[in-house]
Design a protein around this motif. Structure first.
Motif, PDB file in Angstrom:
ATOM      1  N   ASP A  79      19.344  -9.004  -6.184  1.00  0.00           N
ATOM      2  CA  ASP A  79      20.688  -9.717  -6.948  1.00  0.00           C
ATOM      3  C   ASP A  79      21.850  -9.963  -5.904  1.00  0.00           C
ATOM      4  O   ASP A  79      22.782 -10.596  -6.167  1.00  0.00           O
ATOM      5  N   VAL A  80      21.695  -9.631  -4.413  1.00  0.00           N
ATOM      6  CA  VAL A  80      22.647 -10.053  -3.603  1.00  0.00           C
ATOM      7  C   VAL A  80      22.178 -11.338  -2.769  1.00  0.00           C
ATOM      8  O   VAL A  80      22.957 -11.744  -2.027  1.00  0.00           O
ATOM      9  N   LYS A  83      24.372 -14.481  -3.379  1.00  0.00           N
ATOM     10  CA  LYS A  83      25.661 -14.188  -2.663  1.00  0.00           C
ATOM     11  C   LYS A  83      25.630 -14.721  -1.218  1.00  0.00           C
ATOM     12  O   LYS A  83      26.393 -15.092  -0.523  1.00  0.00           O
ATOM     13  N   VAL A 176      29.502  -6.956  -0.180  1.00  0.00           N
ATOM     14  CA  VAL A 176      29.131  -7.847  -0.939  1.00  0.00           C
ATOM     15  C   VAL A 176      28.095  -7.339  -1.916  1.00  0.00           C
ATOM     16  O   VAL A 176      27.963  -7.988  -3.204  1.00  0.00           O
ATOM     17  N   GLY A 177      27.462  -6.213  -1.666  1.00  0.00           N
ATOM     18  CA  GLY A 177      26.610  -5.603  -2.658  1.00  0.00           C
ATOM     19  C   GLY A 177      27.020  -4.201  -3.372  1.00  0.00           C
ATOM     20  O   GLY A 177      26.276  -3.489  -4.026  1.00  0.00           O
ATOM     21  N   ASP A 181      32.043  -5.855  -5.215  1.00  0.00           N
ATOM     22  CA  ASP A 181      31.544  -6.982  -5.777  1.00  0.00           C
ATOM     23  C   ASP A 181      30.946  -6.598  -7.098  1.00  0.00           C
ATOM     24  O   ASP A 181      29.753  -7.200  -7.381  1.00  0.00           O
TER      25      ASP A 181
END
Length: 298
Positions: A79-80, A83, A176-177, A181
């Motif tokens: 899921d990262v 991004k 970011v993860g 986020d």
């Protein structure tokens, strides 16, 4: 006249085609497909559907990773991936010459991740710097993030439409993860287990409760038997054996039968000690009455 009209139609047709050409000026998948060193990065762009979004742009710069550096992205949670890959797509055209001409040798570049609306703070921006030694480096614009992904070479370019530049390492913004986020907070540590309670004391060691007065009279053996005159007379016949053989009464010993009367002595069994005493007393009384009667007559 007809030939002139046909020529005009052909001219207009190619003009329209020429104007429409920039809308499909490049295909990033085909462009990177020509270089086997970028097959992993190219595959990640297709898997995350970022390739389609890149192809819809008119002006773009892609910071590509070779197969070795792309492992820094593929090793992250799925899921990262999108991004982080979006951080490698700059929403402007930059080639080697334009980067070298940037004033102050530093710039803040807007990425595709910033346009997604899911970036926080400065997470969707890149920090570009040209160092004193001439090296050009990129990094996240988040405060404290390292700026260490170095420009390697220009892979491909179509001026003012797309530029593909190779960089040495993946650019992963801090947080970011994580929770910044949308990631969940770390679970609270489980409370420490309490020490076990001490084992209960052995009930056998506790002293036995003292018996009550009523219990003592009921459980204790009766006194040794004595003469019927000294002992209470029971409601029933007097037994020869000790009083302990009689059933214990619920009340105290005062409820036992009272002293025997003359009449009761006649009812007592002759074989018992109380019977013999009562019989002797009866005969003495009779003799006394007989003597008194004779004295009166005389």
């Amino acid at each position: 006249m007809a030939s002139h009209h046909a020529t005009t139609v052909v001219f207009l047709f190619f003009s329209v085609v020429g104007l429409a050409a920039p809308a499909a000026a490049f295909n990033i998948t085909r462009l990177l497909g020509e270089f086997s060193d970028f097959s992993t990065f190219n595959g990640l762009l297709s898997q995350t559907k970022l390739a389609d979004e890149i192809n819809r742009r008119q002006t773009i710069t892609v910071l590509a990773l070779d197969n070795g550096a792309a492992s820094g992205v593929s090793s992250l949670p799925s899921d990262v991936h999108r991004k982080v890959l979006a951080m490698h797509v700059v929403l402007d055209y930059y080639d080697t010459a334009k980067l070298g001409a940037i004033k102050n040798k530093s710039a803040l570049l807007t990425t595709l991740f910033q346009s997604s609306g899911r970036a926080t703070d400065r997470m969707g921006f890149l920090n570009y710097t040209k160092r004193a030694d001439g090296a050009m480096v990129f990094g996240s614009a988040q405060p404290g993030a390292p700026v260490t992904s170095q420009f390697v070479k220009s892979v491909a370019s179509r001026p003012y439409n797309i530029s593909v530049l190779q960089v040495s390492a993946a650019i992963v913004p801090p947080g970011v993860g994580g929770s910044a986020d949308g990631g969940g907070a770390s679970p609270a540590p489980a409370p420490k287990s309490k020490k076990g309670a001490p084992p209960p004391e052995d009930e056998g060691e506790a002293p036995a409760p003292a018996p009550s007065d009523g219990d003592a009279s009921a459980d204790a053996p009766a006194d040794a038997p004595g003469p019927a005159a000294d002992s209470p007379v029971a409601d029933g016949p007097t037994a020869d054996g000790p009083a302990a053989d009689l059933p214990s009464a619920d009340g105290p010993e005062a409820d036992a039968p009272g002293p025997a009367s003359d009449g009761a002595a006649a009812d007592a069994p002759e074989g018992s000690t109380a019977g013999r005493l009562a019989s002797g007393a009866g005969r003495g009384t009779a003799a006394l009455l007989l003597l008194m009667t004779m004295m009166i007559i005389c």
